[in-house]
Design a protein around this motif. Structure first.
Motif, PDB file in Angstrom:
ATOM      1  N   HIS A 229      50.064  12.376  72.461  1.00 40.93           N
ATOM      2  CA  HIS A 229      49.480  12.520  71.121  1.00 40.93           C
ATOM      3  C   HIS A 229      49.993  13.770  70.415  1.00 40.93           C
ATOM      4  O   HIS A 229      50.118  14.828  71.034  1.00 40.93           O
ATOM      5  CB  HIS A 229      47.955  12.624  71.209  1.00 40.93           C
ATOM      6  N   LEU A 230      50.206  13.619  69.122  1.00 40.95           N
ATOM      7  CA  LEU A 230      50.542  14.741  68.255  1.00 40.95           C
ATOM      8  C   LEU A 230      49.253  15.324  67.690  1.00 40.95           C
ATOM      9  O   LEU A 230      48.436  14.595  67.120  1.00 40.95           O
ATOM     10  CB  LEU A 230      51.444  14.277  67.106  1.00 40.95           C
ATOM     11  N   LEU A 231      49.078  16.618  67.853  1.00 45.69           N
ATOM     12  CA  LEU A 231      47.936  17.325  67.274  1.00 45.69           C
ATOM     13  C   LEU A 231      48.460  18.053  66.037  1.00 45.69           C
ATOM     14  O   LEU A 231      48.842  19.219  66.099  1.00 45.69           O
ATOM     15  CB  LEU A 231      47.342  18.294  68.290  1.00 45.69           C
ATOM     16  N   GLU A 232      48.513  17.336  64.936  1.00 49.01           N
ATOM     17  CA  GLU A 232      49.143  17.861  63.723  1.00 49.01           C
ATOM     18  C   GLU A 232      48.542  19.165  63.232  1.00 49.01           C
ATOM     19  O   GLU A 232      49.250  20.061  62.800  1.00 49.01           O
ATOM     20  CB  GLU A 232      49.098  16.822  62.604  1.00 49.01           C
TER      21      GLU A 232
ATOM     22  N   ASP B 124      40.326  19.940  67.503  1.00 50.75           N
ATOM     23  CA  ASP B 124      40.477  18.666  66.803  1.00 50.75           C
ATOM     24  C   ASP B 124      40.752  17.527  67.782  1.00 50.75           C
ATOM     25  O   ASP B 124      40.502  16.366  67.471  1.00 50.75           O
ATOM     26  CB  ASP B 124      41.596  18.729  65.761  1.00 50.75           C
ATOM     27  N   ALA B 125      41.246  17.837  68.962  1.00 53.32           N
ATOM     28  CA  ALA B 125      41.541  16.797  69.953  1.00 53.32           C
ATOM     29  C   ALA B 125      40.274  16.112  70.458  1.00 53.32           C
ATOM     30  O   ALA B 125      40.320  14.976  70.913  1.00 53.32           O
ATOM     31  CB  ALA B 125      42.303  17.396  71.135  1.00 53.32           C
ATOM     32  N   VAL B 126      39.144  16.805  70.366  1.00 53.18           N
ATOM     33  CA  VAL B 126      37.906  16.241  70.897  1.00 53.18           C
ATOM     34  C   VAL B 126      36.842  16.039  69.820  1.00 53.18           C
ATOM     35  O   VAL B 126      35.947  15.234  69.988  1.00 53.18           O
ATOM     36  CB  VAL B 126      37.355  17.102  72.056  1.00 53.18           C
ATOM     37  N   SER B 127      36.973  16.720  68.681  1.00 51.23           N
ATOM     38  CA  SER B 127      35.855  16.695  67.735  1.00 51.23           C
ATOM     39  C   SER B 127      36.192  16.178  66.347  1.00 51.23           C
ATOM     40  O   SER B 127      35.312  16.066  65.520  1.00 51.23           O
ATOM     41  CB  SER B 127      35.272  18.106  67.605  1.00 51.23           C
ATOM     42  N   SER B 128      37.438  15.868  66.088  1.00 51.74           N
ATOM     43  CA  SER B 128      37.810  15.442  64.745  1.00 51.74           C
ATOM     44  C   SER B 128      37.301  14.036  64.456  1.00 51.74           C
ATOM     45  O   SER B 128      37.391  13.144  65.287  1.00 51.74           O
ATOM     46  CB  SER B 128      39.332  15.476  64.592  1.00 51.74           C
TER      47      SER B 128
ATOM     48  N   LEU C 270      40.540  11.772  64.149  1.00 47.14           N
ATOM     49  CA  LEU C 270      41.369  11.598  65.330  1.00 47.14           C
ATOM     50  C   LEU C 270      40.679  12.218  66.535  1.00 47.14           C
ATOM     51  O   LEU C 270      40.617  13.432  66.665  1.00 47.14           O
ATOM     52  CB  LEU C 270      42.719  12.287  65.108  1.00 47.14           C
ATOM     53  N   GLN C 271      40.142  11.393  67.377  1.00 44.65           N
ATOM     54  CA  GLN C 271      39.545  11.915  68.603  1.00 44.65           C
ATOM     55  C   GLN C 271      40.424  11.434  69.746  1.00 44.65           C
ATOM     56  O   GLN C 271      40.366  10.292  70.180  1.00 44.65           O
ATOM     57  CB  GLN C 271      38.110  11.434  68.788  1.00 44.65           C
ATOM     58  N   ILE C 272      41.268  12.329  70.220  1.00 47.15           N
ATOM     59  CA  ILE C 272      42.239  11.998  71.260  1.00 47.15           C
ATOM     60  C   ILE C 272      41.545  11.841  72.606  1.00 47.15           C
ATOM     61  O   ILE C 272      41.847  10.933  73.365  1.00 47.15           O
ATOM     62  CB  ILE C 272      43.332  13.089  71.324  1.00 47.15           C
ATOM     63  N   VAL C 273      40.618  12.720  72.890  1.00 47.98           N
ATOM     64  CA  VAL C 273      39.970  12.749  74.192  1.00 47.98           C
ATOM     65  C   VAL C 273      38.461  12.664  74.015  1.00 47.98           C
ATOM     66  O   VAL C 273      37.887  13.368  73.183  1.00 47.98           O
ATOM     67  CB  VAL C 273      40.309  14.064  74.940  1.00 47.98           C
ATOM     68  N   GLN C 274      37.842  11.828  74.798  1.00 43.44           N
ATOM     69  CA  GLN C 274      36.393  11.726  74.779  1.00 43.44           C
ATOM     70  C   GLN C 274      35.783  12.933  75.495  1.00 43.44           C
ATOM     71  O   GLN C 274      36.344  13.404  76.494  1.00 43.44           O
ATOM     72  CB  GLN C 274      35.932  10.443  75.488  1.00 43.44           C
ATOM     73  N   PRO C 275      34.664  13.429  75.029  1.00 39.52           N
ATOM     74  CA  PRO C 275      33.994  14.524  75.738  1.00 39.52           C
ATOM     75  C   PRO C 275      33.663  14.123  77.174  1.00 39.52           C
ATOM     76  O   PRO C 275      33.351  12.965  77.453  1.00 39.52           O
ATOM     77  CB  PRO C 275      32.723  14.755  74.919  1.00 39.52           C
ATOM     78  N   GLN C 276      33.779  15.069  78.067  1.00 37.04           N
ATOM     79  CA  GLN C 276      33.410  14.921  79.483  1.00 37.04           C
ATOM     80  C   GLN C 276      34.089  13.721  80.142  1.00 37.04           C
ATOM     81  O   GLN C 276      33.475  12.993  80.922  1.00 37.04           O
ATOM     82  CB  GLN C 276      31.892  14.844  79.635  1.00 37.04           C
ATOM     83  N   SER C 277      35.389  13.530  79.862  1.00 37.89           N
ATOM     84  CA  SER C 277      36.101  12.372  80.393  1.00 37.89           C
ATOM     85  C   SER C 277      37.249  12.735  81.337  1.00 37.89           C
ATOM     86  O   SER C 277      37.849  11.850  81.935  1.00 37.89           O
ATOM     87  CB  SER C 277      36.656  11.533  79.243  1.00 37.89           C
TER      88      SER C 277
ATOM     89  N   THR D 214      37.658  26.250  75.158  1.00 37.69           N
ATOM     90  CA  THR D 214      36.496  25.456  74.755  1.00 37.69           C
ATOM     91  C   THR D 214      36.828  23.969  74.830  1.00 37.69           C
ATOM     92  O   THR D 214      35.995  23.158  75.265  1.00 37.69           O
ATOM     93  CB  THR D 214      36.031  25.845  73.335  1.00 37.69           C
ATOM     94  N   LEU D 215      38.053  23.604  74.449  1.00 35.71           N
ATOM     95  CA  LEU D 215      38.495  22.218  74.587  1.00 35.71           C
ATOM     96  C   LEU D 215      38.421  21.785  76.053  1.00 35.71           C
ATOM     97  O   LEU D 215      37.924  20.705  76.359  1.00 35.71           O
ATOM     98  CB  LEU D 215      39.923  22.054  74.060  1.00 35.71           C
ATOM     99  N   ALA D 216      38.881  22.636  76.943  1.00 31.96           N
ATOM    100  CA  ALA D 216      38.805  22.322  78.380  1.00 31.96           C
ATOM    101  C   ALA D 216      37.359  22.097  78.792  1.00 31.96           C
ATOM    102  O   ALA D 216      37.031  21.108  79.449  1.00 31.96           O
ATOM    103  CB  ALA D 216      39.430  23.445  79.197  1.00 31.96           C
ATOM    104  N   GLU D 217      36.489  22.996  78.375  1.00 28.03           N
ATOM    105  CA  GLU D 217      35.074  22.888  78.728  1.00 28.03           C
ATOM    106  C   GLU D 217      34.467  21.580  78.207  1.00 28.03           C
ATOM    107  O   GLU D 217      33.711  20.912  78.909  1.00 28.03           O
ATOM    108  CB  GLU D 217      34.324  24.083  78.162  1.00 28.03           C
ATOM    109  N   ARG D 218      34.816  21.210  76.994  1.00 24.62           N
ATOM    110  CA  ARG D 218      34.224  20.007  76.383  1.00 24.62           C
ATOM    111  C   ARG D 218      34.776  18.710  76.964  1.00 24.62           C
ATOM    112  O   ARG D 218      34.093  17.690  76.953  1.00 24.62           O
ATOM    113  CB  ARG D 218      34.453  20.025  74.872  1.00 24.62           C
ATOM    114  N   THR D 219      36.018  18.728  77.430  1.00 27.53           N
ATOM    115  CA  THR D 219      36.632  17.482  77.889  1.00 27.53           C
ATOM    116  C   THR D 219      36.459  17.234  79.379  1.00 27.53           C
ATOM    117  O   THR D 219      36.583  16.094  79.824  1.00 27.53           O
ATOM    118  CB  THR D 219      38.129  17.436  77.539  1.00 27.53           C
ATOM    119  N   LEU D 220      36.159  18.271  80.153  1.00 28.45           N
ATOM    120  CA  LEU D 220      36.005  18.077  81.592  1.00 28.45           C
ATOM    121  C   LEU D 220      34.668  17.433  81.935  1.00 28.45           C
ATOM    122  O   LEU D 220      33.647  17.713  81.307  1.00 28.45           O
ATOM    123  CB  LEU D 220      36.126  19.412  82.327  1.00 28.45           C
TER     124      LEU D 220
END
Length: 183
Positions: free
Chosen positions: A117-120, A126-130, A133-140, A163-169
């Protein structure tokens, strides 16, 4: 070029995009950063800490990996070509269109296991909360990897990346954040 609070040179998001677009075009010196003398030892240590293989000392290897600042996808390729690993999903994110293009070319052979994915915006969260464009689901994700990215980021972007790491793990004791850098 900017300087951080600790006088470390940093790049703005625009500068980083320009630098990494150029790297994608000319490639890194030697072109084998994940296995070269410069990157090889750090990458081997990183992969060892990631516990990608089952062992008596690790409970369960990660099945879902978020690779933030994936570049040309060399790390994903290095890992995924080992068929003994049980990685089911490898999500690559980069803000450089040229790097994303190279990663897609390199990783298409792994089929649906890999997403690139491109994170423009360049804004890590933005990868988790936009909304658009939500590239990654939280806690996934089981594993968050970022190599050679934090070194050139501002403190604000470093904080957003962590914070992205924390939200996506996943909320599990087996979830890991693995970072490698040159500083």
């Amino acid at each position: 070029m900017h300087f951080s609070i600790d006088n470390r040179p940093t790049l703005s998001r625009t500068e980083a995009k320009q630098v990494y677009n150029q790297f994608a075009t000319t490639s890194h010196a030697g072109g084998k950063d994940a296995t070269s003398g410069y990157g090889g030892p750090a990458i081997r240590a990183l992969l060892s800490m990631a516990s990608l293989k089952s062992s008596p000392h690790s409970s369960s290897p990660p099945k879902a990996v978020l690779d933030y600042g994936c570049g040309q996808g060399k790390l994903a390729e290095l890992v995924l070509q080992d068929e003994s690993l049980n990685v089911k999903q490898w999500v690559c994110i980069d803000q450089s269109p040229n790097m994303v293009h190279k990663a897609k070319e390199r990783l298409h052979k792994f089929g649906n296991v890999v997403e690139v994915h491109l994170l423009e915006s360049g804004e890590p969260l933005d990868a988790v909360s936009s909304d658009q464009l939500q590239i990654v689901q939280p806690q996934s994700m089981d594993l968050f990897i970022s190599t050679y990215c934090l070194d050139v980021m501002s403190e604000t972007d470093m904080h957003s990346t962590l914070t992205l790491a924390e939200r996506t793990l996943k909320p599990s004791s087996d979830s890991k954040v693995i970072l490698a850098g040159i500083t």
